[in-house]
Design a protein around this motif. Structure first.
Motif, PDB file in Angstrom:
ATOM      1  N   VAL A  60       1.354  16.249   3.617  1.00 46.55           N
ATOM      2  CA  VAL A  60       0.136  15.912   2.877  1.00 46.55           C
ATOM      3  C   VAL A  60      -0.167  14.424   3.013  1.00 46.55           C
ATOM      4  O   VAL A  60      -1.316  14.023   3.238  1.00 46.55           O
ATOM      5  CB  VAL A  60       0.266  16.322   1.395  1.00 46.55           C
ATOM      6  N   ALA A  61       0.866  13.600   2.924  1.00 53.30           N
ATOM      7  CA  ALA A  61       0.665  12.158   3.074  1.00 53.30           C
ATOM      8  C   ALA A  61       0.200  11.815   4.493  1.00 53.30           C
ATOM      9  O   ALA A  61      -0.662  10.947   4.677  1.00 53.30           O
ATOM     10  CB  ALA A  61       1.956  11.421   2.755  1.00 53.30           C
ATOM     11  N   SER A  62       0.734  12.496   5.491  1.00 52.14           N
ATOM     12  CA  SER A  62       0.314  12.257   6.872  1.00 52.14           C
ATOM     13  C   SER A  62      -1.140  12.638   7.082  1.00 52.14           C
ATOM     14  O   SER A  62      -1.891  11.927   7.765  1.00 52.14           O
ATOM     15  CB  SER A  62       1.199  13.040   7.839  1.00 52.14           C
ATOM     16  N   LEU A  63      -1.543  13.781   6.512  1.00 56.30           N
ATOM     17  CA  LEU A  63      -2.943  14.185   6.628  1.00 56.30           C
ATOM     18  C   LEU A  63      -3.863  13.208   5.905  1.00 56.30           C
ATOM     19  O   LEU A  63      -4.955  12.887   6.398  1.00 56.30           O
ATOM     20  CB  LEU A  63      -3.133  15.593   6.077  1.00 56.30           C
ATOM     21  N   ALA A  64      -3.446  12.729   4.757  1.00 59.81           N
ATOM     22  CA  ALA A  64      -4.247  11.748   4.017  1.00 59.81           C
ATOM     23  C   ALA A  64      -4.382  10.460   4.829  1.00 59.81           C
ATOM     24  O   ALA A  64      -5.444   9.828   4.819  1.00 59.81           O
ATOM     25  CB  ALA A  64      -3.606  11.465   2.663  1.00 59.81           C
ATOM     26  N   LEU A  65      -3.336  10.084   5.532  1.00 61.24           N
ATOM     27  CA  LEU A  65      -3.392   8.889   6.356  1.00 61.24           C
ATOM     28  C   LEU A  65      -4.374   9.054   7.516  1.00 61.24           C
ATOM     29  O   LEU A  65      -5.125   8.128   7.844  1.00 61.24           O
ATOM     30  CB  LEU A  65      -1.988   8.571   6.894  1.00 61.24           C
ATOM     31  N   VAL A  66      -4.388  10.243   8.116  1.00 59.75           N
ATOM     32  CA  VAL A  66      -5.340  10.511   9.193  1.00 59.75           C
ATOM     33  C   VAL A  66      -6.772  10.424   8.669  1.00 59.75           C
ATOM     34  O   VAL A  66      -7.639   9.810   9.309  1.00 59.75           O
ATOM     35  CB  VAL A  66      -5.071  11.895   9.833  1.00 59.75           C
ATOM     36  N   VAL A  67      -7.015  11.025   7.517  1.00 58.14           N
ATOM     37  CA  VAL A  67      -8.360  10.983   6.941  1.00 58.14           C
ATOM     38  C   VAL A  67      -8.739   9.551   6.572  1.00 58.14           C
ATOM     39  O   VAL A  67      -9.878   9.120   6.785  1.00 58.14           O
ATOM     40  CB  VAL A  67      -8.440  11.914   5.711  1.00 58.14           C
ATOM     41  N   ALA A  68      -7.785   8.788   6.047  1.00 59.37           N
ATOM     42  CA  ALA A  68      -8.075   7.411   5.650  1.00 59.37           C
ATOM     43  C   ALA A  68      -8.421   6.539   6.865  1.00 59.37           C
ATOM     44  O   ALA A  68      -9.259   5.641   6.754  1.00 59.37           O
ATOM     45  CB  ALA A  68      -6.887   6.826   4.905  1.00 59.37           C
ATOM     46  N   HIS A  69      -7.802   6.806   8.004  1.00 58.32           N
ATOM     47  CA  HIS A  69      -8.091   6.017   9.199  1.00 58.32           C
ATOM     48  C   HIS A  69      -9.345   6.477   9.924  1.00 58.32           C
ATOM     49  O   HIS A  69      -9.842   5.798  10.797  1.00 58.32           O
ATOM     50  CB  HIS A  69      -6.911   6.050  10.170  1.00 58.32           C
ATOM     51  N   PHE A  70      -9.838   7.640   9.555  1.00 51.10           N
ATOM     52  CA  PHE A  70     -11.028   8.181  10.211  1.00 51.10           C
ATOM     53  C   PHE A  70     -12.240   7.426   9.721  1.00 51.10           C
ATOM     54  O   PHE A  70     -13.075   6.960  10.323  1.00 51.10           O
ATOM     55  CB  PHE A  70     -11.176   9.668   9.918  1.00 51.10           C
TER      56      PHE A  70
END
Length: 66
Positions: A56-66
């Motif tokens: 979940v944290a990894s997915l949130a990081l991807v969304v945050a960098h998008f």
């Protein structure tokens, strides 16, 4: 003169690629060892919870960098 600087540039690029590759290998090996240690310490259920939170944290990081 340009031939001399071109040779230096090629060597610098090659050195940087080697260092970047070596750093990536070391990073992946350390992450592998870390995950094994975490799995042994937490057990099956605890590691599942950890892995879910990590994903979940990894997915949130991807969304945050998008």
């Amino acid at each position: 003169m340009t031939e001399l600087t071109q040779g230096r540039t090629e060597n610098a690029v090659l050195r940087n690629v080697i260092w970047l590759g070596a750093g990536e290998v070391v990073s992946r090996v350390l992450m592998f060892v870390f995950l094994i240690a975490v799995a042994r310490q937490l057990g099956a259920y605890g590691y599942g919870t950890f892995a879910f939170g990590f994903s979940v944290a990894s997915l949130a990081l991807v969304v945050a960098h998008f």
